[in-house]
Design a protein around this motif. Structure first.
Motif, PDB file in Angstrom:
ATOM      1  N   GLU A  18       0.987  -1.228   0.028  1.00 51.02           N
ATOM      2  CA  GLU A  18       0.052   0.016  -0.063  1.00 51.02           C
ATOM      3  C   GLU A  18       0.842   1.312  -0.004  1.00 51.02           C
ATOM      4  OE1 GLU A  18      -3.214   0.693  -0.103  1.00 51.02           O
ATOM      5  OE2 GLU A  18      -3.927  -1.238  -0.582  1.00 51.02           O
ATOM      6  N   SER A  19       1.923   1.396   1.013  1.00 53.48           N
ATOM      7  CA  SER A  19       2.554   2.596   0.950  1.00 53.48           C
ATOM      8  C   SER A  19       3.578   2.732  -0.386  1.00 53.48           C
ATOM      9  CB  SER A  19       3.532   2.631   2.461  1.00 53.48           C
ATOM     10  OG  SER A  19       4.481   1.412   2.214  1.00 53.48           O
ATOM     11  N   ALA A  20       3.811   1.328  -1.029  1.00 48.35           N
ATOM     12  CA  ALA A  20       4.553   1.706  -1.889  1.00 48.35           C
ATOM     13  C   ALA A  20       3.768   2.232  -3.173  1.00 48.35           C
ATOM     14  CB  ALA A  20       5.161   0.332  -2.559  1.00 48.35           C
ATOM     15  N   ALA A  21       2.933   1.659  -3.405  1.00 51.83           N
ATOM     16  CA  ALA A  21       1.757   2.020  -4.457  1.00 51.83           C
ATOM     17  C   ALA A  21       1.413   3.567  -4.414  1.00 51.83           C
ATOM     18  CB  ALA A  21       0.639   1.306  -4.263  1.00 51.83           C
ATOM     19  N   ARG A  22       1.065   3.998  -3.143  1.00 52.71           N
ATOM     20  CA  ARG A  22       0.912   5.252  -2.936  1.00 52.71           C
ATOM     21  C   ARG A  22       2.269   6.459  -3.250  1.00 52.71           C
ATOM     22  NH1 ARG A  22      -3.989   6.132  -0.701  1.00 52.71           N
ATOM     23  NH2 ARG A  22      -4.951   4.369   0.212  1.00 52.71           N
ATOM     24  N   GLU A  23       3.301   5.676  -2.909  1.00 53.34           N
ATOM     25  CA  GLU A  23       4.481   6.901  -3.265  1.00 53.34           C
ATOM     26  C   GLU A  23       4.862   6.788  -4.705  1.00 53.34           C
ATOM     27  OE1 GLU A  23       9.350   6.917  -1.958  1.00 53.34           O
ATOM     28  OE2 GLU A  23       7.874   6.205  -0.673  1.00 53.34           O
ATOM     29  N   VAL A  24       4.568   5.914  -5.538  1.00 53.81           N
ATOM     30  CA  VAL A  24       4.500   5.948  -6.758  1.00 53.81           C
ATOM     31  C   VAL A  24       3.579   6.706  -7.657  1.00 53.81           C
ATOM     32  CG1 VAL A  24       6.384   4.039  -6.748  1.00 53.81           C
ATOM     33  CG2 VAL A  24       3.829   3.513  -7.366  1.00 53.81           C
ATOM     34  N   GLY A  25       2.587   7.138  -6.795  1.00 53.93           N
ATOM     35  CA  GLY A  25       1.319   7.731  -7.542  1.00 53.93           C
ATOM     36  C   GLY A  25       0.135   6.923  -7.657  1.00 53.93           C
ATOM     37  N   PHE A  26      -0.068   5.699  -7.259  1.00 49.57           N
ATOM     38  CA  PHE A  26      -1.262   4.992  -7.259  1.00 49.57           C
ATOM     39  C   PHE A  26      -2.118   5.404  -6.166  1.00 49.57           C
ATOM     40  CE2 PHE A  26       1.409   1.874  -9.752  1.00 49.57           C
ATOM     41  CZ  PHE A  26       0.925   2.121 -11.068  1.00 49.57           C
ATOM     42  N   ASP A  27      -3.477   5.276  -6.156  1.00 52.40           N
ATOM     43  CA  ASP A  27      -4.289   5.583  -4.987  1.00 52.40           C
ATOM     44  C   ASP A  27      -4.237   4.463  -4.035  1.00 52.40           C
ATOM     45  OD1 ASP A  27      -5.274   7.879  -6.334  1.00 52.40           O
ATOM     46  OD2 ASP A  27      -6.946   6.955  -7.198  1.00 52.40           O
ATOM     47  N   ASP A  28      -3.979   3.203  -4.528  1.00 54.98           N
ATOM     48  CA  ASP A  28      -3.876   2.229  -3.545  1.00 54.98           C
ATOM     49  C   ASP A  28      -3.040   0.962  -4.186  1.00 54.98           C
ATOM     50  OD1 ASP A  28      -5.953   0.644  -5.058  1.00 54.98           O
ATOM     51  OD2 ASP A  28      -7.425   1.647  -4.155  1.00 54.98           O
ATOM     52  N   ALA A  29      -3.107  -0.050  -3.713  1.00 51.09           N
ATOM     53  CA  ALA A  29      -2.259  -1.234  -4.075  1.00 51.09           C
ATOM     54  C   ALA A  29      -3.138  -1.988  -5.349  1.00 51.09           C
ATOM     55  CB  ALA A  29      -1.967  -2.302  -3.199  1.00 51.09           C
ATOM     56  N   ARG A  30      -4.331  -1.638  -5.654  1.00 53.88           N
ATOM     57  CA  ARG A  30      -5.008  -2.700  -6.746  1.00 53.88           C
ATOM     58  C   ARG A  30      -4.368  -2.298  -8.007  1.00 53.88           C
ATOM     59  NH1 ARG A  30     -11.107  -0.948  -5.468  1.00 53.88           N
ATOM     60  NH2 ARG A  30      -9.606   1.161  -5.082  1.00 53.88           N
TER      61      ARG A  30
END
Length: 303
Positions: free
Chosen positions: A281-293
């Motif tokens: 989740e944190s990695a996804a948000r750091e690269v610009g995604f809203d969540d890990a989906r």
């Protein structure tokens, strides 16, 4: 300050050492906090090309942000080459166990194998040594005819000049592809790539073309890949229509759209963060995604 520690063994190839060392030195010249150390079991190491090198026998204190790299050496076979003693092997193991990254160029993969760090992992080495590496370390998976591989903070490269590719890749995943591209330009080297191998950085795979318009757009994406970048904005930055940009981009990158290129950069950065302890989740948000989906969907698409 991050340390790049080069473990030098007798007969070290100068380019195996100098290529990655120049990459990180150039990054330091651009303002990144890197310092280089050269460690050996004896103070004087004679290189394969006959130039004597002076090294330190004292290991610095390391933390997980640091890197230990083992350049290759000249020998007809891996077994005929030099082998590190107990202390360097334990230093390699301890650094990796503590969360750090270890890397090798060419025959240096044998040192990682002797430290037990290739067991159950993908690795590579110079094409003349691949069969022997596979036979000597049967628990490793030797990937043939690629520039480099990464597996759980163990990074290995094919040999000689591929150490430059490895070092540029490490800069790309840590600081972003724009910085790696700038270092490559300052070194006056072509951006390299593995071609078909997904281990190579997206920037390295898709920058070996001659289309200046696409390069300009890629540079913008490299610098801002975590942000929303509509096709219209990218096309305007290059002074072309959206349709023209899509056509040129696909022709230069083997069929990618600008969005797919941006997603590849995001996925690569997210996987680096996850391998260093971040949650999905944190990695996804750091690269610009809203969540890990979306991250999961992209990983499934490329697996």
């Amino acid at each position: 300050m991050s340390r790049i520690v080069f473990l030098l063994l007798p007969g070290v190839h100068l380019l195996d050492l100098a290529g990655p060392a120049q990459v990180f030195t150039t990054a330091a010249d651009l303002g990144l906090p890197y310092t280089l150390d050269h460690i050996a079991e004896q103070e004087l190491v004679t290189s394969a090309q006959g130039l004597p090198l002076v090294a330190s026998r004292h290991w610095p204190e390391l933390d997980p942000s640091d890197l230990i790299m083992v350049p290759g050496w000249r020998a007809p076979t891996l077994r005929a080459g030099p082998e590190p003693g107990p202390e360097p092997l334990e230093r390699l193991r301890a650094h990796h166990t503590g969360g750090g990254t270890v890397a090798s160029v060419c025959a240096g993969a044998a040192a990682l194998g002797l430290a037990g760090l290739l067991d159950g992992r993908r690795c590579t080495t110079h094409h003349d040594l691949q069969d022997e590496l596979a036979a000597r370390f049967p628990r490793a998976t030797v990937v043939r005819d690629v520039l480099f591989t990464t597996d759980d903070r163990v990074v290995t490269s094919a040999g000689i000049a591929s150490g430059i590719d490895l070092a540029l890749h490490l800069l790309s995943v840590r600081h972003g592809p724009a910085l790696a591209a700038q270092v490559a330009r300052n070194m006056v080297v072509y951006i390299r790539r593995n071609g078909h191998e997904p281990q190579a950085g997206a920037m390295l795979r898709h920058r070996s073309h001659l289309d200046d318009t696409v390069h300009r757009v890629q540079s913008l994406i490299d610098a801002r890949f975590t942000e929303p970048l509509p096709l219209g904005v990218l096309a305007a930055s290059a002074g072309v229509s959206e349709r023209t940009l899509t056509r040129l981009f696909g022709r230069a990158t083997g069929g990618l759209t600008p969005l797919r290129y941006q997603q590849a950069l995001r996925l690569e950065r997210a996987e680096h963060l996850i391998s260093h302890g971040a949650t999905r989740e944190s990695a996804a948000r750091e690269v610009g995604f809203d969540d890990a989906r979306m991250l999961r969907r992209l990983r499934a698409r490329t697996s």
